[in-house]
Scaffold this motif. Sequence first.
Motif, mmCIF file in Angstrom:
data_model
loop_
_atom_site.group_PDB
_atom_site.id
_atom_site.type_symbol
_atom_site.label_atom_id
_atom_site.label_comp_id
_atom_site.label_asym_id
_atom_site.label_seq_id
_atom_site.Cartn_x
_atom_site.Cartn_y
_atom_site.Cartn_z
ATOM 1 N N LEU A 122 0.076 4.164 10.472
ATOM 2 C CA LEU A 122 1.536 4.385 10.211
ATOM 3 C C LEU A 122 1.681 4.796 8.678
ATOM 4 O O LEU A 122 2.286 5.730 8.314
ATOM 5 N N ALA A 123 0.780 4.239 7.618
ATOM 6 C CA ALA A 123 0.679 4.719 6.265
ATOM 7 C C ALA A 123 0.243 6.043 6.264
ATOM 8 O O ALA A 123 0.893 6.814 5.206
ATOM 9 N N ARG A 124 -0.814 6.322 7.053
ATOM 10 C CA ARG A 124 -1.223 7.624 6.829
ATOM 11 C C ARG A 124 -0.477 8.825 6.933
ATOM 12 O O ARG A 124 -0.352 9.681 6.458
ATOM 13 N N THR A 125 0.406 8.650 8.238
ATOM 14 C CA THR A 125 1.341 9.606 8.635
ATOM 15 C C THR A 125 2.557 9.793 7.531
ATOM 16 O O THR A 125 2.640 10.778 7.315
ATOM 17 N N ILE A 171 -5.577 -2.546 -2.594
ATOM 18 C CA ILE A 171 -4.408 -3.512 -2.921
ATOM 19 C C ILE A 171 -4.538 -4.844 -2.131
ATOM 20 O O ILE A 171 -4.422 -5.733 -2.663
ATOM 21 N N LYS A 172 -4.908 -4.741 -0.890
ATOM 22 C CA LYS A 172 -5.133 -5.912 -0.177
ATOM 23 C C LYS A 172 -6.407 -6.848 -0.553
ATOM 24 O O LYS A 172 -6.236 -7.878 -0.327
ATOM 25 N N GLU A 173 -7.502 -6.138 -0.612
ATOM 26 C CA GLU A 173 -8.624 -6.809 -1.326
ATOM 27 C C GLU A 173 -8.346 -7.694 -2.564
ATOM 28 O O GLU A 173 -8.902 -8.474 -2.721
ATOM 29 N N LEU A 187 -5.103 5.810 1.657
ATOM 30 C CA LEU A 187 -5.784 4.694 2.290
ATOM 31 C C LEU A 187 -6.825 3.835 1.674
ATOM 32 O O LEU A 187 -6.734 2.780 1.616
ATOM 33 N N PRO A 188 -7.932 4.662 0.807
ATOM 34 C CA PRO A 188 -8.629 3.735 0.026
ATOM 35 C C PRO A 188 -7.895 2.887 -1.011
ATOM 36 O O PRO A 188 -8.146 1.655 -1.115
ATOM 37 N N ASN A 189 -6.772 3.395 -1.604
ATOM 38 C CA ASN A 189 -5.965 2.612 -2.489
ATOM 39 C C ASN A 189 -5.565 1.360 -1.606
ATOM 40 O O ASN A 189 -5.122 0.236 -2.447
ATOM 41 N N GLY A 190 -4.930 1.635 -0.560
ATOM 42 C CA GLY A 190 -4.383 0.626 0.216
ATOM 43 C C GLY A 190 -5.323 -0.689 0.568
ATOM 44 O O GLY A 190 -5.028 -1.693 0.549
ATOM 45 N N ALA A 203 0.622 -1.058 -0.001
ATOM 46 C CA ALA A 203 0.047 -0.161 -0.149
ATOM 47 C C ALA A 203 0.729 1.345 -0.059
ATOM 48 O O ALA A 203 2.168 1.334 0.477
ATOM 49 N N PRO A 204 0.435 2.449 -0.415
ATOM 50 C CA PRO A 204 1.001 3.735 -0.029
ATOM 51 C C PRO A 204 1.599 3.768 1.252
ATOM 52 O O PRO A 204 0.634 3.474 2.124
ATOM 53 N N GLY A 205 2.691 4.104 1.182
ATOM 54 C CA GLY A 205 3.447 4.391 2.704
ATOM 55 C C GLY A 205 3.813 3.091 3.475
ATOM 56 O O GLY A 205 4.284 2.830 4.304
ATOM 57 N N ALA A 206 3.884 1.779 2.612
ATOM 58 C CA ALA A 206 4.541 0.837 3.336
ATOM 59 C C ALA A 206 5.940 0.785 3.211
ATOM 60 O O ALA A 206 6.517 -0.047 3.993
ATOM 61 N N GLY A 207 6.556 1.760 2.430
ATOM 62 C CA GLY A 207 8.158 1.552 2.479
ATOM 63 C C GLY A 207 8.695 0.800 1.299
ATOM 64 O O GLY A 207 9.692 0.285 1.500
ATOM 65 N N LYS A 208 7.826 0.615 0.108
ATOM 66 C CA LYS A 208 8.570 -0.196 -0.811
ATOM 67 C C LYS A 208 9.788 0.203 -1.381
ATOM 68 O O LYS A 208 10.740 -0.501 -1.254
#
Length: 233
Positions: A178-181, A214-216, A208-211, A37-42
């Motif tokens: 964490l991703a949000r921040t 991604i998981k779904e 966050l909706p994109n995240g 997801a966005p903010g995961a640290g990829k």
Amino acid sequence: MNEVYHNLAQRAVQALVRLEAGTNAATPRLLIALAGAPGAGKTTTALAVADMVNATLLPAADPRSMVVVSMDGFHYPRSRLDTMPDPKLAHEKRGAPFTFDAQACVNFVKACRDNTVEHQAPSFDHARKDPVAGGTVIPTLARIVLIEGNYLLSDEQPWKQISDFVDEKWFIDVQPVLARTRVAERHVLSGITKDLEAGYWRADNIDLPNGVYIKEHLVKPDITVESIEEIAR
């Protein structure tokens, strides 16, 4: 996260060794898709793993033994968003699946298997807020290519084809708070939003909706790691 990076670097090299043992090709190329997801640290993870592989695990090979490619380069340019049925929505939702040239990304991953020719991938210029053609070069000597991005392990077409082309599928999970921040602060630093309040609005309404999406729509990964916030010492 250093232990996570080290374990992933070792996993990449071990996968390359297995690939070499199972093929007649003189110098086979390992392909890895890293999603999250966005903010995961990829990007941070991908670059750290590549640094470890290149510096310590494959020291006798070419310095560019492992190359990282970001899916961000496959964003549609703003000029293309302008031509969509709802340009305002397309710009607001930039980062959603429909704002990427998914087929071009799939074609690139497929082509990367061939290491007899040099490949070029688009990069993304955050100052210009647009992709740059040929911004990333994959030399013929690159033994491992890691492609990182949000939708690389999506179960929807055409993204789903990527999981058939790569040797390793990695997923980085992250807690939404964490991703949000992270993404809110990143939006301010990159100039996407003018202040942190706007950054949080974008995180809540787009990232966050994109995240969740991604998981779904996640193809089963070979390995999942949890992204954590490291404490400075």
